[in-house]
Design a protein around this motif. Structure first.
Motif, PDB file in Angstrom:
ATOM      1  N   MET A 119      41.886  27.089  46.366  1.00  0.00           N
ATOM      2  CA  MET A 119      41.741  28.068  47.432  1.00  0.00           C
ATOM      3  C   MET A 119      42.786  29.159  47.268  1.00  0.00           C
ATOM      4  O   MET A 119      43.943  28.883  46.958  1.00  0.00           O
ATOM      5  CB  MET A 119      41.890  27.389  48.786  1.00  0.00           C
ATOM      6  CG  MET A 119      41.792  28.377  49.921  1.00  0.00           C
ATOM      7  SD  MET A 119      41.497  27.683  51.551  1.00  0.00           S
ATOM      8  CE  MET A 119      39.793  27.238  51.412  1.00  0.00           C
ATOM      9  N   LEU A 120      42.375  30.390  47.470  1.00  0.00           N
ATOM     10  CA  LEU A 120      43.297  31.518  47.381  1.00  0.00           C
ATOM     11  C   LEU A 120      44.286  31.499  48.538  1.00  0.00           C
ATOM     12  O   LEU A 120      43.911  31.241  49.691  1.00  0.00           O
ATOM     13  CB  LEU A 120      42.521  32.838  47.429  1.00  0.00           C
ATOM     14  CG  LEU A 120      41.720  33.217  46.196  1.00  0.00           C
ATOM     15  CD1 LEU A 120      40.846  34.429  46.481  1.00  0.00           C
ATOM     16  CD2 LEU A 120      42.641  33.484  45.019  1.00  0.00           C
ATOM     17  N   THR A 121      45.539  31.785  48.221  1.00  0.00           N
ATOM     18  CA  THR A 121      46.575  31.942  49.238  1.00  0.00           C
ATOM     19  C   THR A 121      47.336  33.221  48.952  1.00  0.00           C
ATOM     20  O   THR A 121      47.444  33.654  47.797  1.00  0.00           O
ATOM     21  CB  THR A 121      47.558  30.751  49.248  1.00  0.00           C
ATOM     22  OG1 THR A 121      48.189  30.672  47.967  1.00  0.00           O
ATOM     23  CG2 THR A 121      46.846  29.445  49.574  1.00  0.00           C
ATOM     24  N   THR A 122      47.872  33.819  49.991  1.00  0.00           N
ATOM     25  CA  THR A 122      48.561  35.101  49.832  1.00  0.00           C
ATOM     26  C   THR A 122      49.852  34.969  49.036  1.00  0.00           C
ATOM     27  O   THR A 122      50.284  35.928  48.394  1.00  0.00           O
ATOM     28  CB  THR A 122      48.865  35.736  51.200  1.00  0.00           C
ATOM     29  OG1 THR A 122      49.643  34.819  51.973  1.00  0.00           O
ATOM     30  CG2 THR A 122      47.585  36.082  51.931  1.00  0.00           C
ATOM     31  N   ASP A 123      50.465  33.799  49.035  1.00  0.00           N
ATOM     32  CA  ASP A 123      51.734  33.634  48.324  1.00  0.00           C
ATOM     33  C   ASP A 123      51.567  33.343  46.838  1.00  0.00           C
ATOM     34  O   ASP A 123      52.541  33.388  46.081  1.00  0.00           O
ATOM     35  CB  ASP A 123      52.586  32.552  48.979  1.00  0.00           C
ATOM     36  CG  ASP A 123      51.933  31.183  48.946  1.00  0.00           C
ATOM     37  OD1 ASP A 123      50.694  31.095  49.030  1.00  0.00           O
ATOM     38  OD2 ASP A 123      52.673  30.187  48.832  1.00  0.00           O
ATOM     39  N   LYS A 124      50.343  33.056  46.391  1.00  0.00           N
ATOM     40  CA  LYS A 124      50.103  32.770  44.980  1.00  0.00           C
ATOM     41  C   LYS A 124      49.191  33.799  44.314  1.00  0.00           C
ATOM     42  O   LYS A 124      48.900  33.690  43.129  1.00  0.00           O
ATOM     43  CB  LYS A 124      49.471  31.384  44.823  1.00  0.00           C
ATOM     44  CG  LYS A 124      50.411  30.256  45.174  1.00  0.00           C
ATOM     45  CD  LYS A 124      49.746  28.919  44.946  1.00  0.00           C
ATOM     46  CE  LYS A 124      50.679  27.798  45.351  1.00  0.00           C
ATOM     47  NZ  LYS A 124      50.025  26.497  45.226  1.00  0.00           N
ATOM     48  N   SER A 125      48.732  34.793  45.075  1.00  0.00           N
ATOM     49  CA  SER A 125      47.724  35.729  44.568  1.00  0.00           C
ATOM     50  C   SER A 125      48.271  37.123  44.348  1.00  0.00           C
ATOM     51  O   SER A 125      49.199  37.561  45.026  1.00  0.00           O
ATOM     52  CB  SER A 125      46.549  35.810  45.544  1.00  0.00           C
ATOM     53  OG  SER A 125      45.948  34.556  45.708  1.00  0.00           O
ATOM     54  N   VAL A 126      47.656  37.820  43.405  1.00  0.00           N
ATOM     55  CA  VAL A 126      47.926  39.227  43.140  1.00  0.00           C
ATOM     56  C   VAL A 126      46.582  39.905  42.869  1.00  0.00           C
ATOM     57  O   VAL A 126      45.719  39.333  42.213  1.00  0.00           O
ATOM     58  CB  VAL A 126      48.917  39.418  41.961  1.00  0.00           C
ATOM     59  CG1 VAL A 126      48.411  38.778  40.689  1.00  0.00           C
ATOM     60  CG2 VAL A 126      49.222  40.884  41.726  1.00  0.00           C
ATOM     61  N   LEU A 127      46.412  41.089  43.420  1.00  0.00           N
ATOM     62  CA  LEU A 127      45.209  41.880  43.178  1.00  0.00           C
ATOM     63  C   LEU A 127      45.454  42.760  41.959  1.00  0.00           C
ATOM     64  O   LEU A 127      46.496  43.427  41.868  1.00  0.00           O
ATOM     65  CB  LEU A 127      44.886  42.744  44.394  1.00  0.00           C
ATOM     66  CG  LEU A 127      43.730  43.741  44.257  1.00  0.00           C
ATOM     67  CD1 LEU A 127      42.406  43.034  43.956  1.00  0.00           C
ATOM     68  CD2 LEU A 127      43.620  44.590  45.520  1.00  0.00           C
ATOM     69  N   VAL A 128      44.508  42.765  41.017  1.00  0.00           N
ATOM     70  CA  VAL A 128      44.594  43.619  39.835  1.00  0.00           C
ATOM     71  C   VAL A 128      43.409  44.582  39.855  1.00  0.00           C
ATOM     72  O   VAL A 128      42.250  44.150  39.869  1.00  0.00           O
ATOM     73  CB  VAL A 128      44.610  42.787  38.529  1.00  0.00           C
ATOM     74  CG1 VAL A 128      44.569  43.697  37.311  1.00  0.00           C
ATOM     75  CG2 VAL A 128      45.841  41.881  38.488  1.00  0.00           C
ATOM     76  N   ASN A 132      55.526  36.000  39.635  1.00  0.00           N
ATOM     77  CA  ASN A 132      55.453  34.537  39.622  1.00  0.00           C
ATOM     78  C   ASN A 132      54.272  34.025  40.458  1.00  0.00           C
ATOM     79  O   ASN A 132      54.435  33.168  41.327  1.00  0.00           O
ATOM     80  CB  ASN A 132      56.773  33.930  40.100  1.00  0.00           C
ATOM     81  CG  ASN A 132      56.874  32.471  39.739  1.00  0.00           C
ATOM     82  OD1 ASN A 132      56.334  32.030  38.721  1.00  0.00           O
ATOM     83  ND2 ASN A 132      57.560  31.714  40.573  1.00  0.00           N
ATOM     84  N   ARG A 133      53.093  34.569  40.192  1.00  0.00           N
ATOM     85  CA  ARG A 133      51.871  34.187  40.900  1.00  0.00           C
ATOM     86  C   ARG A 133      50.871  33.636  39.898  1.00  0.00           C
ATOM     87  O   ARG A 133      50.867  34.026  38.737  1.00  0.00           O
ATOM     88  CB  ARG A 133      51.288  35.388  41.619  1.00  0.00           C
ATOM     89  CG  ARG A 133      52.334  36.086  42.499  1.00  0.00           C
ATOM     90  CD  ARG A 133      51.908  36.241  43.844  1.00  0.00           C
ATOM     91  NE  ARG A 133      52.998  36.700  44.703  1.00  0.00           N
ATOM     92  CZ  ARG A 133      52.807  36.979  45.959  1.00  0.00           C
ATOM     93  NH1 ARG A 133      51.604  36.866  46.484  1.00  0.00           N
ATOM     94  NH2 ARG A 133      53.807  37.354  46.709  1.00  0.00           N
ATOM     95  N   THR A 134      50.008  32.739  40.358  1.00  0.00           N
ATOM     96  CA  THR A 134      49.060  32.078  39.450  1.00  0.00           C
ATOM     97  C   THR A 134      47.624  32.548  39.604  1.00  0.00           C
ATOM     98  O   THR A 134      46.815  32.358  38.700  1.00  0.00           O
ATOM     99  CB  THR A 134      49.090  30.553  39.679  1.00  0.00           C
ATOM    100  OG1 THR A 134      48.816  30.294  41.074  1.00  0.00           O
ATOM    101  CG2 THR A 134      50.436  29.966  39.300  1.00  0.00           C
ATOM    102  N   ASP A 135      47.297  33.138  40.736  1.00  0.00           N
ATOM    103  CA  ASP A 135      45.918  33.528  41.030  1.00  0.00           C
ATOM    104  C   ASP A 135      45.756  35.036  40.959  1.00  0.00           C
ATOM    105  O   ASP A 135      46.418  35.780  41.677  1.00  0.00           O
ATOM    106  CB  ASP A 135      45.492  33.027  42.405  1.00  0.00           C
ATOM    107  CG  ASP A 135      45.398  31.514  42.456  1.00  0.00           C
ATOM    108  OD1 ASP A 135      44.877  30.929  41.499  1.00  0.00           O
ATOM    109  OD2 ASP A 135      45.867  30.926  43.450  1.00  0.00           O
ATOM    110  N   ILE A 136      44.841  35.460  40.096  1.00  0.00           N
ATOM    111  CA  ILE A 136      44.562  36.876  39.900  1.00  0.00           C
ATOM    112  C   ILE A 136      43.227  37.202  40.559  1.00  0.00           C
ATOM    113  O   ILE A 136      42.203  36.588  40.248  1.00  0.00           O
ATOM    114  CB  ILE A 136      44.463  37.229  38.400  1.00  0.00           C
ATOM    115  CG1 ILE A 136      45.668  36.722  37.621  1.00  0.00           C
ATOM    116  CG2 ILE A 136      44.225  38.733  38.223  1.00  0.00           C
ATOM    117  CD1 ILE A 136      46.990  37.312  38.010  1.00  0.00           C
TER     118      ILE A 136
END
Length: 180
Positions: free
Chosen positions: A1-10, A95-99
């Motif tokens: 599940m996406l979370t704001t602390d592990k995600s970055v928008l590209v 240091n985020r894992t979800d793109i």
């Protein structure tokens, strides 16, 4: 599940005249605008890249105005954003894992960026209504190629509501205004 602390928008290469000739360009721009504003609402980092901006032109004005509020553009000369040392450095610092991946063209720059991100052990969430190509067939093929590699597909609303998690609070109210 996406979370704001592990995600970055590209955001990939929504530039110049090319952006205007994408399939369903007005709808693409609408979804990208919602996605960008949603990421900003969540205080989520955004990486914004442009392919050869001196030749292709800059990001379309409406999106550049939104993006420039919180991020600086990263110019690139490779199709894949990953091949830009500045992109890699900024992504590593986050240091985020979800793109959360969006932009153009689906079957070229978005695809090659996705491929490199997956190869480097990032989780890629492809926002299907926020990517496009000059032809419907190329968009569909690009999405298919990325899902075969292991990218997850989503859409703008699903992505933002997944990041929100709950139907309450001021941020939820702001999110509802944004998507309506």
């Amino acid at each position: 599940m996406l979370t704001t602390d592990k995600s970055v928008l590209v955001i990939i290469d929504v530039q110049g005249k090319l952006a205007q000739v994408m399939q369903q360009s007005p709808e693409l721009h609408k979804q990208l605008g919602i996605l960008i504003q949603g990421a900003q609402l969540f205080d989520m980092p955004i990486l914004w890249v442009e392919q050869l901006p001196d030749k292709l032109g800059g990001t379309t004005e409406e999106l550049a105005a939104l993006l420039s509020k919180t991020t600086q553009v990263i110019p690139k000369s490779y199709f894949s954003a990953w091949q830009s040392p500045e992109f890699q450095q900024q992504l590593a610092r986050l240091n985020r894992t979800d793109i959360i991946l969006a932009g153009i063209e689906t079957h070229v720059c978005v695809y090659q960026t996705c491929q490199d991100l997956l190869s480097n052990r990032y989780n890629v969430h492809l926002v299907a209504d926020a990517v496009s190509s000059r032809t419907v067939e190329n968009k569909q093929l690009g999405i298919q190629m990325m899902t075969q590699l292991g990218a997850r597909t989503t859409n703008t609303e699903s992505c933002l509501f997944e990041l929100q998690h709950q139907a309450s609070g001021e941020r939820f109210k702001s999110l509802l205004k944004l998507i309506k």
